[in-house]
Design an enzyme around this catalytic site. Structure first.
Site, short mmCIF file in Angstrom:
data_model
loop_
_atom_site.label_atom_id
_atom_site.label_comp_id
_atom_site.label_asym_id
_atom_site.label_seq_id
_atom_site.Cartn_x
_atom_site.Cartn_y
_atom_site.Cartn_z
N GLY A 1 0.70 -1.03 -0.01
CA GLY A 1 0.06 0.05 -0.10
C GLY A 1 0.77 1.22 0.14
O GLY A 1 0.36 2.35 -0.12
N GLY B 1 3.58 -3.54 -3.73
CA GLY B 1 3.77 -3.80 -5.34
C GLY B 1 3.96 -2.46 -6.05
O GLY B 1 4.86 -2.19 -6.70
N TYR C 1 -10.14 4.05 -12.85
CA TYR C 1 -10.20 4.71 -11.37
C TYR C 1 -10.09 6.29 -11.90
O TYR C 1 -9.97 7.07 -10.70
CB TYR C 1 -9.01 4.39 -10.71
CG TYR C 1 -8.59 3.00 -10.46
CD1 TYR C 1 -9.43 2.10 -9.75
CD2 TYR C 1 -7.54 2.39 -11.21
CE1 TYR C 1 -9.05 0.72 -9.55
CE2 TYR C 1 -7.53 1.02 -11.10
CZ TYR C 1 -8.19 0.21 -10.13
OH TYR C 1 -7.96 -1.02 -9.94
N CYS D 1 -13.66 0.61 -28.74
CA CYS D 1 -14.88 1.32 -28.90
C CYS D 1 -15.73 1.59 -27.52
O CYS D 1 -16.74 0.87 -27.15
CB CYS D 1 -15.87 0.33 -29.70
SG CYS D 1 -14.93 0.03 -31.18
N GLU D 2 -15.04 2.56 -26.99
CA GLU D 2 -15.68 2.81 -25.37
C GLU D 2 -15.40 4.31 -25.29
O GLU D 2 -14.17 4.69 -25.67
CB GLU D 2 -15.03 2.02 -24.26
CG GLU D 2 -15.27 0.56 -24.55
CD GLU D 2 -16.58 0.02 -23.44
OE1 GLU D 2 -16.96 0.92 -22.88
OE2 GLU D 2 -16.77 -1.10 -23.94
N TYR E 1 0.34 -2.21 -11.85
CA TYR E 1 -1.09 -2.33 -12.23
C TYR E 1 -1.51 -1.92 -13.85
O TYR E 1 -2.61 -1.31 -14.27
CB TYR E 1 -2.07 -1.66 -11.53
CG TYR E 1 -1.80 -2.16 -10.19
CD1 TYR E 1 -2.18 -3.66 -9.70
CD2 TYR E 1 -1.21 -1.40 -8.95
CE1 TYR E 1 -1.81 -4.05 -8.32
CE2 TYR E 1 -1.02 -1.74 -7.86
CZ TYR E 1 -1.30 -3.08 -7.36
OH TYR E 1 -0.97 -3.59 -6.14
N1 LLP Z 1 -1.09 -6.93 -0.28
C1 LLP Z 1 -2.46 -7.27 -0.50
C2 LLP Z 1 -3.30 -8.28 0.42
C3 LLP Z 1 -2.92 -6.39 -1.40
O1 LLP Z 1 -4.55 -6.58 -1.84
C4 LLP Z 1 -2.37 -5.56 -2.30
C5 LLP Z 1 -2.93 -4.87 -3.61
C6 LLP Z 1 -1.08 -5.32 -2.19
C7 LLP Z 1 -0.29 -6.16 -1.06
C8 LLP Z 1 -0.14 -4.47 -3.01
O2 LLP Z 1 -0.62 -3.14 -2.82
P1 LLP Z 1 0.49 -1.77 -3.25
O3 LLP Z 1 1.61 -1.99 -2.44
O4 LLP Z 1 0.56 -2.21 -4.74
O5 LLP Z 1 -0.57 -0.87 -2.89
N2 LLP Z 1 -5.53 -1.92 -9.39
C9 LLP Z 1 -5.36 -1.12 -8.53
C10 LLP Z 1 -4.64 -1.56 -7.00
C11 LLP Z 1 -5.39 -2.74 -6.31
C12 LLP Z 1 -4.45 -3.07 -5.13
C13 LLP Z 1 -4.94 -4.49 -4.90
N3 LLP Z 1 -4.34 -4.83 -3.66
C14 LLP Z 1 -4.61 0.18 -9.10
O6 LLP Z 1 -4.38 0.35 -10.28
O7 LLP Z 1 -4.41 1.18 -8.34
#
Ligand code: LLP
Length: 403
Positions: A226, A262, A303, A328-329, A357
């Site tokens: 996060g 991530g 988003y 086409c959107e 992502y």
């Molecule tokens: N751990 C868990 C349990 C998670 O659900 C997630 C992300 C992460 C770690 C990694 O989170 P990060 O460090 O990347 O923030 N598609 C969306 C983001 C969805 C995140 C889902 N879970 C976007 O493009 O912003």
């Protein structure tokens, strides 16, 4: 990224994802160093960018993996991640996924409900194995981020509340087939404020203390992912401040600290290159139509996410334009009112911060082939995923086609 973008797209074509592997390494070491003096594992959240070479690059540096499907677990193993550094999370796991994860003897399965715990116990019993588990606690904290990527409130589907978590630990501790080794929380993504993390870490560490008092000894304290990144002008969390908050919350406890970044690792390592097809003007409204689409990079459409867009080596006075794809959107856009110089066929645009992502959320909508992916390491480029072909897309259908 120190690259000749024109030479790259000449070589690999567009649309194209390009990742700076030196940047990824730098992010990994910055975060790992911030944990210095404590036992820690950085479990890279594979969902952000699951290209095998990206995972392998991080694995070589010592990273583990946070996975949300058996597919991701297998990617991590294929890429060379140590099995004892792999966590399998997610709100819903099929029995066959649980079985395979147990057979592959990964570090632990992260559970998100009592019902799931019972399924894992059942599968472990069938296999005659003890399942190492952690439980995802939902601390009911508002992470102050986009509602679609907020996960730490009771109104979200993720994790279990404290009392339920405690009951689950007591049950698991008694079970012959479950071994509760970890605890987990993850309150959301793109977090730019530390307070929600501090509060959550304290709540969850207090639960660890109360479990310790009843002789349930948690070894792995997983603070989830996060950490937010800069897309525009956000002021976000520093690695050292982040770890200090975790150290404070867990003071006096003997734990291995885990985190699951991530976006932090890869978002700003990546750029998406797309070529201009043509410009068009609808009654004074300027559109730049490019060869990439929402199927390649869906974050702006899904988003309303901001990604900085620039023209590469094009001179001229900028005026606002919507940068749109061929899908086409009406939602197929990368940016609205983006200041851009006059553009011609084959001019190149770069869409920044596309390493997380981006490709992982790409689809074949409109039978568009997924883009190629390229790594840059020490100024050298190499292909890490070939551009998809039409044949790749129809392979699983053709043999069933009845004429
Ligand atoms: N751990 C868990 C349990 C998670 O659900 C997630 C992300 C992460 C770690 C990694 O989170 P990060 O460090 O990347 O923030 N598609 C969306 C983001 C969805 C995140 C889902 N879970 C976007 O493009 O912003």
């Amino acid at each position: 990224m120190n690259i000749d973008a024109h030479a790259l797209v000449e070589k690999y074509g567009t649309p194209l994802y390009v990742y700076d592997f030196n940047y990824i390494e730098n992010r990994y070491t910055t975060l790992k160093d911030a944990f210095a003096g404590k036992k820690s594992i950085i479990n890279y959240a594979v969902k952000a960018n699951s290209n095998l070479s990206v995972i392998a690059h991080l694995a070589k540096l010592g990273a583990g993996a946070d996975c949300v499907s058996i597919g991701e677990v297998n990617r991590a193993l294929t890429a060379g991640v140590d099995k004892y550094k792999i966590i399998f999370s997610g709100v819903g796991k099929r029995d066959d996924e649980i079985r395979e994860a147990l057979e592959k003897d990964i570090l632990m399965l992260n559970l998100e409900s009592e019902a799931e715990m019972k399924r894992v116990e059942l599968v472990a019993r069938e296999l005659g194995k003890e399942a190492r588990i952690s439980i995802r606690v939902n601390p009911n904290i508002d992470p102050q981020t986009h509602p679609y990527i907020s996960t730490g409130l009771h109104e979200n589907k993720f994790g279990v509340e404290i009392d339920m978590a405690k009951r689950m630990y007591i049950y698991a501790n008694k079970s012959e087939f479950l071994n509760p080794v970890g605890i987990h929380f993850h309150i959301g993504s793109q977090l730019t404020k530390l307070d929600p993390i501090r509060e959550s870490a304290q709540i969850v560490a207090d639960l660890v203390r109360s479990l310790k008092a009843i002789k349930i000894d948690i070894k792995f304290f997983d603070v989830g992912g996060g950490i937010g990144v800069v897309y525009d002008d956000e002021v976000t969390i520093k690695a050292s401040e982040y770890t200090q908050v975790i150290f404070q919350a867990t003071k006096g406890l003997d734990l291995t600290l885990l985190c699951e970044p991530g976006r932090y690792m890869v978002a700003n390592a990546g750029a998406f290159f797309t070529k201009v097809l043509y410009e068009k003007n609808n009654d004074g409204k300027r559109f730049v139509i490019v060869d990439g689409g929402m199927n390649d990079l869906i974050r702006p459409s899904l988003y309303d996410a901001y990604h900085k867009i620039e023209a590469v080596n094009v001179e001229g006075e900028s005026t606002p334009a919507d940068v749109v794809g061929p899908v086409c959107e009406s939602g197929d856009f990368f940016g609205k009112d983006v200041p851009l110089p006059p553009l011609e066929h084959n001019d190149l645009l770069v869409i920044h911060s596309a390493g997380a992502y981006g490709f992982t959320m790409a689809s074949n909508y409109n039978t568009r082939a997924k883009p190629a992916e390229v790594a840059i390491e020490n100024t050298k480029d190499r292909l890490i995923r070939a551009r998809e072909t039409y044949d790749d897309q129809v392979r699983l259908e053709l043999e069933y086609l009845k004429q």
